[in-house]
Enzyme design. Sequence first.
Site, PDB file in Angstrom:
ATOM      1  N   CYS A 108      14.956  37.494  42.838  1.00  0.00           N
ATOM      2  CA  CYS A 108      15.066  36.160  42.242  1.00  0.00           C
ATOM      3  C   CYS A 108      14.288  35.136  43.064  1.00  0.00           C
ATOM      4  CB  CYS A 108      16.531  35.738  42.163  1.00  0.00           C
ATOM      5  SG  CYS A 108      16.774  34.075  41.515  1.00  0.00           S
ATOM      6  N   CYS A 166      19.783  29.112  45.731  1.00  0.00           N
ATOM      7  CA  CYS A 166      20.959  29.269  44.866  1.00  0.00           C
ATOM      8  C   CYS A 166      22.121  29.902  45.618  1.00  0.00           C
ATOM      9  CB  CYS A 166      20.584  30.118  43.654  1.00  0.00           C
ATOM     10  SG  CYS A 166      21.948  30.390  42.505  1.00  0.00           S
ATOM     11  N   CYS A 218      24.042  34.186  44.734  1.00  0.00           N
ATOM     12  CA  CYS A 218      23.890  35.455  45.440  1.00  0.00           C
ATOM     13  C   CYS A 218      23.664  35.190  46.927  1.00  0.00           C
ATOM     14  CB  CYS A 218      22.705  36.255  44.899  1.00  0.00           C
ATOM     15  SG  CYS A 218      22.868  36.802  43.193  1.00  0.00           S
ATOM     16  N   GLN A 246      36.917  40.890  33.210  1.00  0.00           N
ATOM     17  CA  GLN A 246      36.089  41.328  34.329  1.00  0.00           C
ATOM     18  C   GLN A 246      34.629  40.964  34.086  1.00  0.00           C
ATOM     19  OE1 GLN A 246      37.169  42.340  37.129  1.00  0.00           O
ATOM     20  NE2 GLN A 246      39.300  42.836  36.668  1.00  0.00           N
ATOM     21  N   PHE A 281      50.394  41.560  36.439  1.00  0.00           N
ATOM     22  CA  PHE A 281      49.201  40.724  36.271  1.00  0.00           C
ATOM     23  C   PHE A 281      48.278  41.401  35.247  1.00  0.00           C
ATOM     24  CE2 PHE A 281      50.741  40.408  40.634  1.00  0.00           C
ATOM     25  CZ  PHE A 281      50.985  39.042  40.764  1.00  0.00           C
ATOM     26  N   ASN A 322      43.753  45.028  29.894  1.00  0.00           N
ATOM     27  CA  ASN A 322      42.622  45.824  30.365  1.00  0.00           C
ATOM     28  C   ASN A 322      43.055  47.176  30.923  1.00  0.00           C
ATOM     29  OD1 ASN A 322      39.708  46.016  31.084  1.00  0.00           O
ATOM     30  ND2 ASN A 322      40.494  46.023  33.177  1.00  0.00           N
ATOM     31  N   GLU A 346      52.551  39.229  32.834  1.00  0.00           N
ATOM     32  CA  GLU A 346      51.454  38.308  33.128  1.00  0.00           C
ATOM     33  C   GLU A 346      51.990  36.879  33.094  1.00  0.00           C
ATOM     34  OE1 GLU A 346      48.342  36.091  33.707  1.00  0.00           O
ATOM     35  OE2 GLU A 346      48.037  38.267  33.815  1.00  0.00           O
ATOM     36  N   ASP A 359      56.293  34.360  35.539  1.00  0.00           N
ATOM     37  CA  ASP A 359      55.696  34.046  36.830  1.00  0.00           C
ATOM     38  C   ASP A 359      56.126  35.114  37.829  1.00  0.00           C
ATOM     39  OD1 ASP A 359      54.846  33.065  39.248  1.00  0.00           O
ATOM     40  OD2 ASP A 359      55.828  31.113  39.060  1.00  0.00           O
ATOM     41  N   CYS A 398      40.701  41.708  44.221  1.00  0.00           N
ATOM     42  CA  CYS A 398      39.435  40.987  44.307  1.00  0.00           C
ATOM     43  C   CYS A 398      39.322  40.230  45.626  1.00  0.00           C
ATOM     44  CB  CYS A 398      39.286  40.017  43.127  1.00  0.00           C
ATOM     45  SG  CYS A 398      40.598  38.797  43.009  1.00  0.00           S
TER      46      CYS A 398
END
Length: 439
Positions: free
Chosen positions: A78, A84, A87, A274, A303, A308, A324, A351, A395
């Site tokens: 890039c 930027c 990334c 995702q 969650f 998914n 969730e 919750d 994550c």
Amino acid sequence: MARRRKKQLPVDPVPATIESLSHEGRGVAHLDGKAVFIDNALPGEEVRFVYTSQRKAFDQGRAVDIITPSPDRVEPACPHFLVCGGCSLQHMSAPAQVAHKQAVLLEQFHHVARLEIEDVLPPLTAEQWGYRRKARLGVRFVVKKDKLLIGFRERSSAFLTDMNSCVVLHESVGQHIEDLQALVRSLDAYQHIAQIEVAVGDDLTALVFRNLEELSTDDQAKLIDFAKAFDVQVWLQSKGPDSAMPLWPTGSRLYYALPEYDVELDFLPTDFTQVNYAMNHQMVARAIELLELQPEHNVLDLFCGIGNFSLPLSRKARKVTGIEGSAALVARARENAERNNVTNVDYIAADLTEYMPAADEPVDRLLLDPPRSGALEVVARMKELNPQRIVYVSCNIATLARDAGELVANQGYKLVSAGIMDMFPHTAHVESIAVFERR
């Protein structure tokens, strides 16, 4: 009181030897005993860098001359890479990026949880370019440049990057940044479009324009013409996410399929899904494999989002319960279950920092996929549920390691295995998965 003058940064480039790579993907050097975090630098390199900030505890800089390059260095794809903030690792080869992320996983488990991963799972990888199907692009008209910008923020800055393409965004958007800029600049309300949210399904790309004022009929017509010309769906969002409504076409369906489980999941462009669908396919398959499911098993998916994991799990287990915190996502999950003729999944909106389902029947398997903050409140009560096996998708390695420490030290579990999934190539973001078994 006189305003304190800002300290002037050194202008001339400074030589440095890069010792390691930080979790954020910056080279680490020490000058006069002080740590310096340097963008565009890799371990083992001799570089010359310019300072971008100086603080009491550490300094920051950007390498401008690579004197001795690392064998892991590659040419960024890039042209906006050094500016930027989207990334941080395009200058590093793909295998080296994966090795770095795996090392971060091991280091975090060792230092945060005091755990050693004896069985390191093979890393999951997928396409390196054009993979990103969810994004939020800033929009701003810069008077001094007389130019409308659309893109990600600059590194360590509130300014938007002056960019004309993005190689990690799905090509339906990443190769049309200039077209989007021209579109927004042509609107009467060009200074009142705050952002564009991108959501790409299997057959449709949706663009949600955050309009801070009501758009005129002419502006709406221009958006519709753009949607027709570039085969996308245009939405308008005047307030919060609940206000997002399709402008054109109104009847299109946004979905992605997991054909190996005979499942299709509908979603709204403002829903969480995702980012990398190719990686998501592998991630779902790995999670199901690691759960070691039997047809008689009762599974809890915490969650659960729009389903998914829970909908594919329903094809392998007797019963699945998905929980969730977002009532909107739970509604979508229920709709997806009905669309896919799934009758052995129950969904609950609650919750999870406060709620734990009553153990009316034994929970055989548990899957966790929490937000970045992790699931400490959940794992601290794991003795109440006492599943035989837990698969934790994360994550954020730091909170995964923290929660792993709680499971092993206080909840009666042992760490079986863990590994990374390269959900965000060319960034320092690390998606990971870990398996725990009741001792």
